[in-house]
Design an enzyme around this catalytic site. Structure first.
Site, short mmCIF file in Angstrom:
data_model
loop_
_atom_site.label_atom_id
_atom_site.label_comp_id
_atom_site.label_asym_id
_atom_site.label_seq_id
_atom_site.Cartn_x
_atom_site.Cartn_y
_atom_site.Cartn_z
N LYS A 286 51.76 -21.46 5.32
CA LYS A 286 51.68 -22.87 5.70
C LYS A 286 53.08 -23.44 5.88
CE LYS A 286 47.43 -24.09 3.16
NZ LYS A 286 46.62 -24.58 4.26
N ARG A 360 36.91 -19.38 2.30
CA ARG A 360 35.60 -18.82 2.70
C ARG A 360 35.46 -17.37 2.25
NH1 ARG A 360 36.91 -20.28 8.83
NH2 ARG A 360 38.15 -21.79 7.68
#
Ligand code: BES
Ligand code: MN
Ligand code: ZN
Length: 507
Positions: A286, A360
């Site tokens: 990120k 996920r």
């Protein structure tokens, strides 16, 4: 915060401050014959006692009090009252006043008064728009939530908090006391979650999260099992492990079980939480700007731990199991790389397109494991996508459901809890976006509909089990303080999950 119930006359309550709600009953009176008076301003105090009405009369007739939401007016030494102060707290329009507003007002009263250095106060339960026991419940929930602050590491922290709250109510004492006790459990469990979420990642590793869960479980009488890397590999949780493998901090698979005597064998509710204690993005790292916020990427897991605390104390007659997949998401020489293919516990193969879509992955195995443990209904909570924030902002969490009946029941729980979530779609067409060339499925779905494609990915692992997915990325952390709640972790979803669990076997 101690909470006391009082059925006394509000004028007789000895307290540092008596809080009364004032509502705006102004009617738009277009049909009035009296043209000079278009709107009849009418501000009313929600206390039937004449002495309290008298004490507030002058300031209300002066027009200084409008009843606007959160407007606060403090009177010192109110005549004929035993209270040292009277706080008139605006609750907005009378015809739209409900438990939802009341909860926020109680929070706002706590935050206003503690900032003034008060340690205790009393609040009169209003008589408009809310049933007596519901009013007590909303006040206590809101007050406990309002009493939380997130500046725990400031060495010059002024420890301003409310130590004791008295709720002045009417009606049946036993019923009101029950409402009060339940509200305390809900509010304190929400704050327990917020404490976990507030900790920075150096103070909240997967191991520490597991220890905190264990300690809580011991206190309230839940079964707790904690597993490490070996068990995760042994269970063939290839999706969970693919995230954990890149970090030096060991992962933790936390299982909390609530199995009360006399509960039916089925249904069994499974609560699955994303417990990423820090999300750097991994190799798909990120940007530095704002990365510090990724300490709250374990909020879904903390939500389930807090919900289990409340469930253990409220004792609904249903089996409930929580599974928290806790890990860091780090870049390292051992980290997974884009293009890698992982085999999930269910046997499905996953092509990793972006290592930052790690939530996920851990949930895929958490959901499958919950089904294997016998859960017949599943709810997961996760700070899953930035895309849900684009879609719904900071106001509503996203809810996804593969089962309309289960969604309807959850929707009832949301309104009881006063929490805002918005249902998002899961049409089959979206599955196209996560089709992989090399594997069964890939872990990202391209630029558009990112919250939905993430949910579509999870749906593959819920399979035919009724399932809800709560994407709390935009709502688990308050970017700004509000009159009723501090900046920082919100504890969203804890109360709704508990309300859902309470009625889980009812219908
Ligand atoms: N933890 C983030 C999602 C998130 C974003 C939480 C903002 C809280 C606030 C999640 O793991 C993530 O990085 N998601 C990616 C997915 C993308 C790579 C498909 C995202 O939303 O950008
Ligand atoms: Mn991520
Ligand atoms: Zn994440």
């Amino acid at each position: 915060m101690k909470t006391n119930l009082s059925l006394s006359n509000p004028a007789e309550v000895e307290t540092d401050c008596l809080v009364a709600i004032v509502l705006d009953r102004t009617e738009k009176d277009g049909a009035s014959k009296d043209q000079s008076q278009k709107d009849r301003t009418q501000v009313v105090i929600e206390v039937s006692d004449a002495s309290v009405k008298d004490a507030a009369a002058d300031v209300i007739t002066s027009g200084e009090v409008t009843g606007k939401m959160f407007e606060s007016t403090v009177l010192h030494h109110p005549a004929k009252l035993k209270a040292k102060r009277l706080l008139l707290l605006g609750g907005g329009k009378a015809n739209s006043f409900s438990a939802f507003e009341l909860r926020r007002l109680a929070g706002a009263a706590v935050r206003t008064l503690k900032a003034r250095g008060l340690r205790s106060f009393a609040i009169v339960a209003p008589e408009t728009g809310v049933k007596a026991d519901e009013a007590v419940k909303s006040i206590v929930e809101g007050a406990i939530v309002g009493n939380f602050d997130s500046n725990t590491y400031q060495t010059d922290r002024k420890d301003q908090k409310i130590d004791a709250l008295t709720v002045v109510a009417r009606g049946d004492q036993a019923k009101q006391q029950e409402a009060m006790d339940e509200a305390r459990i809900l509010g304190e469990s929400q704050n327990f979650t917020r404490d976990l979420v507030n900790e920075p990642s150096n103070h909240m590793t997967p191991t520490i999260l597991a220890e905190r869960a264990r300690k809580m479980a011991d206190e309230v009488g839940l079964k707790c099992e904690i597993y490490g890397a070996e068990k995760i590999k042994e269970l063939k949780m290839g999706a969970f492990w693919s995230v954990a493998q890149g970090s030096d901090e060991p992962p933790a698979l936390i299982v909390l079980r609530y199995e009360p005597a006399g509960a039916p064998e089925k249904p069994v509710l499974g609560l699955v939480g994303k417990g990423v204690t820090f999300d750097t993005g991994g190799i798909s790292i990120k940007p530095a700007d704002g990365m510090e916020k990724m300490k709250y990427d374990m909020a879904g897991g903390a939500t389930m731990i807090g919900a289990m605390r409340a469930i253990a104390l409220l004792k609904p007659k249903a089996k409930i199991t929580a599974i928290i997949c806790a890990t860091e998401n780090m870049p390292s020489g051992k980290a997974q790389k884009p293009g890698d293919v992982q085999i999930a516990m269910s046997g499905k193969s996953i092509e990793i397109i972006n290592t930052d879509a790690e939530g996920r992955l851990v949930l895929a195995d958490g959901l499958h494991y919950a089904r294997q443990l016998g859960c017949t209904h599943l709810i997961d909570a996760a700070t899953l996508t930035g895309a849900v924030v684009v879609a719904l902002g900071y106001t509503n969490a996203g809810v996804f459901a593969n089962d309309d009946a289960m969604y309807e029941r959850f929707s009832q729980a949301l309104s009881k809890a006063g929490e805002k979530m918005w249902r998002m779609p899961l049409d089959d067409e979206y599955k196209e976006q996560i089709r992989s060339n090399i594997a069964d499925i890939m872990n990202t779905g391209g630029r558009y509909g990112g919250a939905i494609t993430a949910a579509m990915f999870l749906k593959e692992f819920a399979e035919d089990t009724p399932w809800l997915h709560l994407d709390i990325a935009g709502t688990a952390w308050m970017e700004d303080q509000k009159p009723w709640i501090a900046k920082g972790p919100s504890g969203i979803a804890v109360r709704s999950l508990v309300e859902f669990a309470k009625d889980f076997t009812a219908g």
